[in-house]
Design a protein around this motif. Structure first.
Motif, short mmCIF file in Angstrom:
data_model
loop_
_atom_site.label_atom_id
_atom_site.label_comp_id
_atom_site.label_asym_id
_atom_site.label_seq_id
_atom_site.Cartn_x
_atom_site.Cartn_y
_atom_site.Cartn_z
N GLU A 48 51.08 2.29 45.32
CA GLU A 48 50.78 3.21 44.23
C GLU A 48 49.95 4.41 44.69
OE1 GLU A 48 51.96 3.19 41.14
OE2 GLU A 48 53.18 1.46 41.75
N MET A 49 49.32 4.28 45.84
CA MET A 49 48.48 5.37 46.36
C MET A 49 49.33 6.27 47.27
SD MET A 49 45.48 5.13 45.04
CE MET A 49 46.40 4.73 43.55
N ARG A 50 49.36 7.57 46.95
CA ARG A 50 50.20 8.51 47.69
C ARG A 50 49.40 9.61 48.39
NH1 ARG A 50 54.91 9.33 43.02
NH2 ARG A 50 55.36 7.09 42.78
N VAL A 51 48.18 9.88 47.91
CA VAL A 51 47.36 10.97 48.46
C VAL A 51 45.89 10.53 48.46
CG1 VAL A 51 46.77 13.43 48.33
CG2 VAL A 51 48.94 12.61 47.36
N GLY A 52 45.17 10.91 49.52
CA GLY A 52 43.74 10.64 49.57
C GLY A 52 42.94 11.94 49.51
N ILE A 53 41.79 11.88 48.87
CA ILE A 53 40.85 13.01 48.81
C ILE A 53 39.54 12.54 49.44
CG2 ILE A 53 39.53 14.57 47.34
CD1 ILE A 53 41.73 14.21 45.20
#
Length: 277
Positions: A48-53
């Motif tokens: 479900e995680m596609r991008v990290g900040i």
């Protein structure tokens, strides 16, 4: 209190990693590295995680290595060596005590570029030394107008290893050499001018924009995004073994020198260093 705050937004398909040692300007020490590795493992394996900040708590993004913690460790190791040499403790006891005061996890700066998912650096304040290495290792960089960057390691007797390997690929070589050799800070408007950061925003707009970019990326096909990142970074990854084979012995020689101990101690004592090399 956690040294890394890891928050997942399932609806937006992004996660925020906040370096959370504000009283130490989010310096890399304590359990920060161990907790970052744990969070990254969860993030990477969550479909479900596609991008990290990546951002920091308080007025800093990351001040790099915790110089005070390193200086204290140097002093403790020296004291243990004296006890071993005097026969007060055995070699095995010396090794066990040195291991007990070692960092909770090895420091790594290539955490985000090898990850198949994209990372955005939301630079909320100063990002120097290892903090700038983290910035460079992210795929997209945006910054607060109150932030600045820098590679001050040579002022502390340390080679800016990661910066030396990659900064010249990210900006014009002449610009990179100026900052690598002088160890001067990089004003954020200058970082924007040379292409090191994509956007400079007012502080209150930084995270809003970071989330906006993350959601733009997350709307795209995840496989296509991962493939685009992998292909864009192919040359860097392909050259990495050669870079490390060449750079690691040079960096190791510097790290074994008395200049490193003196640089840390001088920083803590707020005095000019006395170099011996």
């Amino acid at each position: 209190m956690a040294d890394v705050v890891y928050e997942k937004n399932v609806e937006g398909h992004y996660a925020v990693f906040t370096l959370n040692r504000p009283d130490r300007l989010n310096a890399i020490g304590g359990r920060l590295m161990a907790e970052m590795l744990e969070a990254l493992d969860d993030f990477t394996n969550d479909p479900e995680m596609r991008v990290g900040i990546l951002t920091g708590a308080g007025r800093a993004f990351c001040a790099g290595a915790d110089m005070r913690e390193g200086a204290d460790r140097d002093a403790a190791t020296k004291a243990l060596a004296a006890r071993r040499d005097s026969g007060e403790i055995s070699e095995d006891e010396y090794k066990a005590e040195v291991a007990a005061i070692a960092p909770s996890a090895p420091v790594k700066f290539d955490l985000f570029s090898p990850n198949p998912k994209p990372f955005i650096a939301a630079i909320n304040g100063l990002a120097v030394g290892g903090g700038m290495h983290f910035v460079m290792d992210c795929d997209i960089r945006i910054a607060s107008s109150e932030s600045y960057l820098g590679l001050p390691e040579p002022k502390r007797g340390i080679a800016a290893s990661y910066g030396s390997q990659y900064l010249g690929r990210m900006i014009a070589p002449g610009e990179a050499m100026f900052y690598l050799l002088t160890a001067e800070n990089i004003p954020i408007d200058e970082a924007h001018r040379v292409g090191l950061v994509h956007e400079v925003l007012e502080p209150e707009k930084l995270m809003e924009r970071a989330v906006e970019i993350a959601e733009l990326i997350a709307q795209n096909a995840p496989l296509a995004v991962r493939a685009s990142k992998a292909m864009a970074l192919f040359q860097r990854r392909n050259d990495e073994d050669d870079l490390k084979e060449y750079s690691n012995p040079i960096s190791a020689e510097v790290m074994a020198s008395e200049d490193v101990v003196e640089g840390r101690r001088a920083f803590v004592e707020k005095r000019p260093p006395n170099w011996t090399s």
